[in-house]
Scaffold this motif. Sequence first.
Motif, mmCIF file in Angstrom:
data_model
loop_
_atom_site.group_PDB
_atom_site.id
_atom_site.type_symbol
_atom_site.label_atom_id
_atom_site.label_comp_id
_atom_site.label_asym_id
_atom_site.label_seq_id
_atom_site.Cartn_x
_atom_site.Cartn_y
_atom_site.Cartn_z
ATOM 1 N N PHE A 103 0.833 -1.208 0.000
ATOM 2 C CA PHE A 103 0.000 0.000 0.000
ATOM 3 C C PHE A 103 0.867 1.257 0.000
ATOM 4 N N LYS A 104 1.905 1.255 0.833
ATOM 5 C CA LYS A 104 2.743 2.452 0.962
ATOM 6 C C LYS A 104 3.560 2.727 -0.300
ATOM 7 N N TYR A 105 4.171 1.688 -0.862
ATOM 8 C CA TYR A 105 5.120 1.900 -1.958
ATOM 9 C C TYR A 105 4.557 1.628 -3.349
ATOM 10 N N PHE A 106 3.368 1.033 -3.432
ATOM 11 C CA PHE A 106 2.838 0.696 -4.744
ATOM 12 C C PHE A 106 1.465 1.332 -4.963
ATOM 13 N N GLU A 107 0.510 1.021 -4.068
ATOM 14 C CA GLU A 107 -0.853 1.511 -4.273
ATOM 15 C C GLU A 107 -0.977 3.020 -4.094
ATOM 16 N N SER A 108 -0.408 3.570 -3.019
ATOM 17 C CA SER A 108 -0.537 5.009 -2.759
ATOM 18 C C SER A 108 0.037 5.870 -3.879
ATOM 19 N N PRO A 109 1.254 5.567 -4.386
ATOM 20 C CA PRO A 109 1.746 6.381 -5.510
ATOM 21 C C PRO A 109 0.847 6.292 -6.749
ATOM 22 N N ILE A 110 0.301 5.128 -6.984
ATOM 23 C CA ILE A 110 -0.585 4.985 -8.145
ATOM 24 C C ILE A 110 -1.881 5.751 -7.913
ATOM 25 N N LEU A 111 -2.428 5.674 -6.698
ATOM 26 C CA LEU A 111 -3.633 6.440 -6.393
ATOM 27 C C LEU A 111 -3.378 7.937 -6.501
ATOM 28 N N GLY A 112 -2.155 8.362 -6.198
ATOM 29 C CA GLY A 112 -1.808 9.771 -6.327
ATOM 30 C C GLY A 112 -1.805 10.258 -7.772
ATOM 31 N N LEU A 113 -1.638 9.343 -8.703
ATOM 32 C CA LEU A 113 -1.618 9.721 -10.117
ATOM 33 C C LEU A 113 -3.004 9.996 -10.688
ATOM 34 N N LYS A 114 -4.045 9.582 -9.992
ATOM 35 C CA LYS A 114 -5.370 9.719 -10.580
ATOM 36 C C LYS A 114 -5.769 11.176 -10.799
ATOM 37 N N SER A 115 -5.195 12.082 -10.013
ATOM 38 C CA SER A 115 -5.526 13.495 -10.229
ATOM 39 C C SER A 115 -4.982 13.986 -11.566
ATOM 40 N N ALA A 116 -3.920 13.374 -12.058
ATOM 41 C CA ALA A 116 -3.350 13.786 -13.345
ATOM 42 C C ALA A 116 -4.246 13.378 -14.509
ATOM 43 N N PHE A 117 -5.135 12.414 -14.281
ATOM 44 C CA PHE A 117 -5.981 11.913 -15.356
ATOM 45 C C PHE A 117 -7.417 12.393 -15.258
ATOM 46 N N ARG A 118 -7.686 13.262 -14.295
ATOM 47 C CA ARG A 118 -9.041 13.812 -14.181
ATOM 48 C C ARG A 118 -9.285 14.787 -15.329
#
Length: 132
Positions: A103-118
């Motif tokens: 979650f810390k090193y894989f999921e969270s960074p990916i979830l952080g990218l979703k704002s770039a695709f809004r």
Amino acid sequence: LLLVLVVLFNLPASLRGWPRLCLHLVITLLLAGIVLNPRHALTRALEWRPLAYVGTISYGVYLLHMLALDAVRRVLHQLSMETPEALFFFGMLLTVAIAGLSFKYFESPILGLKSAFRAPPPVTQEPLGVPR
């Protein structure tokens, strides 16, 4: 909750057929009671920080629990300590640890990218002749 405990302590060795259905229905009623009454006594238990953390990393737990259990089973077998209790305890620890790291090193960074695709907010046009 009392009904869940009564059903749990009176279950037969095999959870097939009616006993399984009764257990599922009673737990469903318990969850419905918690959802419909947010001040339910179990709400505090579900908001307990360690349990809430497991809820946060639950996707990783779902994905990684079989890998962790297999690794723990192999190690316990080598150490001649393979008991159901040891498998559960160490499997749970390893699963939560791996899911937390995921979650810390894989999921969270990916979830952080979703704002770039809004999609950008729509541009509103002012009606002609109406000052802002």
